[in-house]
Design a protein around this motif. Structure first.
Motif, PDB file in Angstrom:
ATOM      1  N   LYS A   1       2.249   2.617  -8.411  1.00  0.00           N
ATOM      2  CA  LYS A   1       1.124   3.506  -8.125  1.00  0.00           C
ATOM      3  C   LYS A   1      -0.096   2.702  -7.667  1.00  0.00           C
ATOM      4  CE  LYS A   1      -1.854   7.115  -9.936  1.00  0.00           C
ATOM      5  NZ  LYS A   1      -2.226   7.963 -11.058  1.00  0.00           N
ATOM      6  N   SER A   2      -0.345   1.582  -8.309  1.00  0.00           N
ATOM      7  CA  SER A   2      -1.472   0.726  -7.913  1.00  0.00           C
ATOM      8  C   SER A   2      -1.306   0.234  -6.480  1.00  0.00           C
ATOM      9  CB  SER A   2      -1.593  -0.472  -8.852  1.00  0.00           C
ATOM     10  OG  SER A   2      -1.931  -0.057 -10.149  1.00  0.00           O
ATOM     11  N   LEU A   3      -0.088  -0.147  -6.119  1.00  0.00           N
ATOM     12  CA  LEU A   3       0.167  -0.598  -4.751  1.00  0.00           C
ATOM     13  C   LEU A   3       0.011   0.549  -3.754  1.00  0.00           C
ATOM     14  CD1 LEU A   3       3.233  -2.911  -5.397  1.00  0.00           C
ATOM     15  CD2 LEU A   3       0.944  -3.632  -4.664  1.00  0.00           C
ATOM     16  N   GLN A   4       0.482   1.730  -4.118  1.00  0.00           N
ATOM     17  CA  GLN A   4       0.339   2.884  -3.226  1.00  0.00           C
ATOM     18  C   GLN A   4      -1.140   3.205  -2.997  1.00  0.00           C
ATOM     19  OE1 GLN A   4       2.993   5.315  -5.668  1.00  0.00           O
ATOM     20  NE2 GLN A   4       4.317   5.638  -3.880  1.00  0.00           N
ATOM     21  N   LEU A   5      -1.935   3.147  -4.047  1.00  0.00           N
ATOM     22  CA  LEU A   5      -3.368   3.413  -3.899  1.00  0.00           C
ATOM     23  C   LEU A   5      -4.049   2.301  -3.098  1.00  0.00           C
ATOM     24  CD1 LEU A   5      -4.143   4.752  -7.483  1.00  0.00           C
ATOM     25  CD2 LEU A   5      -4.084   6.081  -5.352  1.00  0.00           C
ATOM     26  N   ALA A   6      -3.651   1.059  -3.317  1.00  0.00           N
ATOM     27  CA  ALA A   6      -4.212  -0.059  -2.555  1.00  0.00           C
ATOM     28  C   ALA A   6      -3.852   0.069  -1.080  1.00  0.00           C
ATOM     29  CB  ALA A   6      -3.716  -1.386  -3.120  1.00  0.00           C
ATOM     30  N   PHE A   7      -2.642   0.548  -0.801  1.00  0.00           N
ATOM     31  CA  PHE A   7      -2.233   0.754   0.587  1.00  0.00           C
ATOM     32  C   PHE A   7      -3.132   1.800   1.243  1.00  0.00           C
ATOM     33  CE2 PHE A   7       0.022   2.655   4.080  1.00  0.00           C
ATOM     34  CZ  PHE A   7       0.607   1.574   4.711  1.00  0.00           C
ATOM     35  N   ARG A   8      -3.354   2.899   0.546  1.00  0.00           N
ATOM     36  CA  ARG A   8      -4.201   3.962   1.092  1.00  0.00           C
ATOM     37  C   ARG A   8      -5.610   3.420   1.371  1.00  0.00           C
ATOM     38  NH1 ARG A   8      -2.942   8.464  -1.885  1.00  0.00           N
ATOM     39  NH2 ARG A   8      -1.499   9.002  -0.250  1.00  0.00           N
ATOM     40  N   GLU A   9      -6.131   2.645   0.435  1.00  0.00           N
ATOM     41  CA  GLU A   9      -7.471   2.084   0.583  1.00  0.00           C
ATOM     42  C   GLU A   9      -7.543   1.076   1.739  1.00  0.00           C
ATOM     43  OE1 GLU A   9     -10.140  -0.801  -2.112  1.00  0.00           O
ATOM     44  OE2 GLU A   9      -9.554   1.075  -3.107  1.00  0.00           O
ATOM     45  N   ALA A  10      -6.474   0.314   1.948  1.00  0.00           N
ATOM     46  CA  ALA A  10      -6.458  -0.716   2.991  1.00  0.00           C
ATOM     47  C   ALA A  10      -6.235  -0.136   4.387  1.00  0.00           C
ATOM     48  CB  ALA A  10      -5.373  -1.746   2.693  1.00  0.00           C
ATOM     49  N   SER A  11      -5.749   1.084   4.465  1.00  0.00           N
ATOM     50  CA  SER A  11      -5.428   1.690   5.759  1.00  0.00           C
ATOM     51  C   SER A  11      -6.681   2.192   6.461  1.00  0.00           C
ATOM     52  CB  SER A  11      -4.472   2.876   5.560  1.00  0.00           C
ATOM     53  OG  SER A  11      -3.267   2.442   4.992  1.00  0.00           O
ATOM     54  N   ALA A  12      -6.764   1.905   7.764  1.00  0.00           N
ATOM     55  CA  ALA A  12      -7.888   2.395   8.567  1.00  0.00           C
ATOM     56  C   ALA A  12      -7.855   3.921   8.634  1.00  0.00           C
ATOM     57  CB  ALA A  12      -7.835   1.800   9.972  1.00  0.00           C
ATOM     58  N   VAL A  13      -6.664   4.476   8.764  1.00  0.00           N
ATOM     59  CA  VAL A  13      -6.467   5.927   8.760  1.00  0.00           C
ATOM     60  C   VAL A  13      -5.454   6.215   7.656  1.00  0.00           C
ATOM     61  CG1 VAL A  13      -5.731   7.938  10.081  1.00  0.00           C
ATOM     62  CG2 VAL A  13      -6.861   6.031  11.254  1.00  0.00           C
ATOM     63  N   PRO A  14      -5.942   6.548   6.454  1.00  0.00           N
ATOM     64  CA  PRO A  14      -5.024   6.747   5.319  1.00  0.00           C
ATOM     65  C   PRO A  14      -4.049   7.901   5.548  1.00  0.00           C
ATOM     66  CG  PRO A  14      -7.313   6.595   4.584  1.00  0.00           C
ATOM     67  CD  PRO A  14      -7.340   6.691   6.081  1.00  0.00           C
ATOM     68  N   ASP A  15      -2.841   7.733   5.019  1.00  0.00           N
ATOM     69  CA  ASP A  15      -1.840   8.800   5.059  1.00  0.00           C
ATOM     70  C   ASP A  15      -2.320   9.952   4.185  1.00  0.00           C
ATOM     71  OD1 ASP A  15       0.104   7.301   6.558  1.00  0.00           O
ATOM     72  OD2 ASP A  15       0.618   6.224   4.719  1.00  0.00           O
ATOM     73  N   GLU A  16      -1.883  11.140   4.534  1.00  0.00           N
ATOM     74  CA  GLU A  16      -2.146  12.307   3.681  1.00  0.00           C
ATOM     75  C   GLU A  16      -1.390  12.120   2.369  1.00  0.00           C
ATOM     76  OE1 GLU A  16      -4.124  15.039   4.208  1.00  0.00           O
ATOM     77  OE2 GLU A  16      -4.822  13.949   5.983  1.00  0.00           O
ATOM     78  N   PRO A  17      -1.926  12.622   1.259  1.00  0.00           N
ATOM     79  CA  PRO A  17      -1.172  12.554   0.005  1.00  0.00           C
ATOM     80  C   PRO A  17       0.226  13.161   0.189  1.00  0.00           C
ATOM     81  CG  PRO A  17      -3.419  13.233  -0.434  1.00  0.00           C
ATOM     82  CD  PRO A  17      -3.248  13.222   1.073  1.00  0.00           C
ATOM     83  N   GLY A  18       1.212  12.431  -0.237  1.00  0.00           N
ATOM     84  CA  GLY A  18       2.598  12.845  -0.073  1.00  0.00           C
ATOM     85  C   GLY A  18       3.274  12.179   1.109  1.00  0.00           C
ATOM     86  N   ASP A  19       2.478  11.598   2.030  1.00  0.00           N
ATOM     87  CA  ASP A  19       3.035  10.940   3.210  1.00  0.00           C
ATOM     88  C   ASP A  19       2.941   9.421   3.146  1.00  0.00           C
ATOM     89  OD1 ASP A  19       3.691  13.370   4.370  1.00  0.00           O
ATOM     90  OD2 ASP A  19       1.803  13.518   5.478  1.00  0.00           O
ATOM     91  N   GLY A  20       2.343   8.884   2.101  1.00  0.00           N
ATOM     92  CA  GLY A  20       2.193   7.435   1.965  1.00  0.00           C
ATOM     93  C   GLY A  20       3.514   6.771   1.627  1.00  0.00           C
ATOM     94  N   PRO A  21       3.525   5.441   1.639  1.00  0.00           N
ATOM     95  CA  PRO A  21       4.775   4.735   1.355  1.00  0.00           C
ATOM     96  C   PRO A  21       5.290   5.039  -0.051  1.00  0.00           C
ATOM     97  CG  PRO A  21       2.912   3.209   1.386  1.00  0.00           C
ATOM     98  CD  PRO A  21       2.404   4.535   1.856  1.00  0.00           C
ATOM     99  N   GLY A  22       6.545   5.401  -0.109  1.00  0.00           N
ATOM    100  CA  GLY A  22       7.200   5.680  -1.383  1.00  0.00           C
ATOM    101  C   GLY A  22       6.936   7.051  -1.954  1.00  0.00           C
ATOM    102  N   GLU A  23       6.031   7.803  -1.356  1.00  0.00           N
ATOM    103  CA  GLU A  23       5.656   9.090  -1.944  1.00  0.00           C
ATOM    104  C   GLU A  23       6.735  10.155  -1.785  1.00  0.00           C
ATOM    105  OE1 GLU A  23       1.616  10.318  -1.099  1.00  0.00           O
ATOM    106  OE2 GLU A  23       0.884   8.290  -1.450  1.00  0.00           O
ATOM    107  N   LYS A  24       7.694   9.930  -0.910  1.00  0.00           N
ATOM    108  CA  LYS A  24       8.813  10.892  -0.859  1.00  0.00           C
ATOM    109  C   LYS A  24       9.664  10.752  -2.118  1.00  0.00           C
ATOM    110  CE  LYS A  24      12.442   8.472   1.759  1.00  0.00           C
ATOM    111  NZ  LYS A  24      13.206   8.497   2.991  1.00  0.00           N
TER     112      LYS A  24
END
Length: 123
Positions: free
Chosen positions: A93-116
């Motif tokens: 979860k920490s990595l998923q949140l860090a990924f969202r924060e690091a992204s210039a255009v964050p994925d929508e919730p549910g579309d980020g890495p591993g969220e499927k």
């Protein structure tokens, strides 16, 4: 002349049978958690979270690693028990949140890495 350490002589090198026996003695939970920790570490580096982080930042690689980590944790959670799975889920979860924060255009919730595998991650 090379500075490399010479490889062991054939009689000193471990044989296939002894290597197979050694890996067979390692409990599955240990193999799974070790692989998960390696995936986490590599994802963190690719997210730029290590020392000199920006030099190693590669979000495409981080996405792949987080996706693989989520699949491994989700698939093995019932086999490795909550005792082992819970901290791995927290790290994921920490990595998923860090990924969202690091992204210039964050994925929508549910579309980020591993969220499927994990469902939407909020934080």
């Amino acid at each position: 002349m090379s500075d490399a350490t010479p490889s062991p002589a054939p009689e000193e090198a471990p044989g296939f049978d002894s290597m197979t026996r050694d890996i067979a003695d390692v409990p599955a939970v240990e193999v799974i958690t070790t692989v998960a920790v390696h995936l986490m570490s590599s994802a963190a580096v690719n997210l730029g979270l290590a020392e000199d982080g920006e030099k190693h930042k590669d979000l495409d690689e981080a996405r792949k690693l987080i996706q693989a980590l989520a699949g491994l944790i989700t698939a093995s959670a019932t086999e490795i028990s909550s005792f082992h799975a819970a901290p791995l889920r927290d790290g994921l979860k920490s990595l998923q949140l860090a990924f969202r924060e690091a992204s210039a255009v964050p994925d929508e919730p549910g579309d980020g890495p591993g969220e499927k595998f994990t469902g939407p991650v909020y934080g």
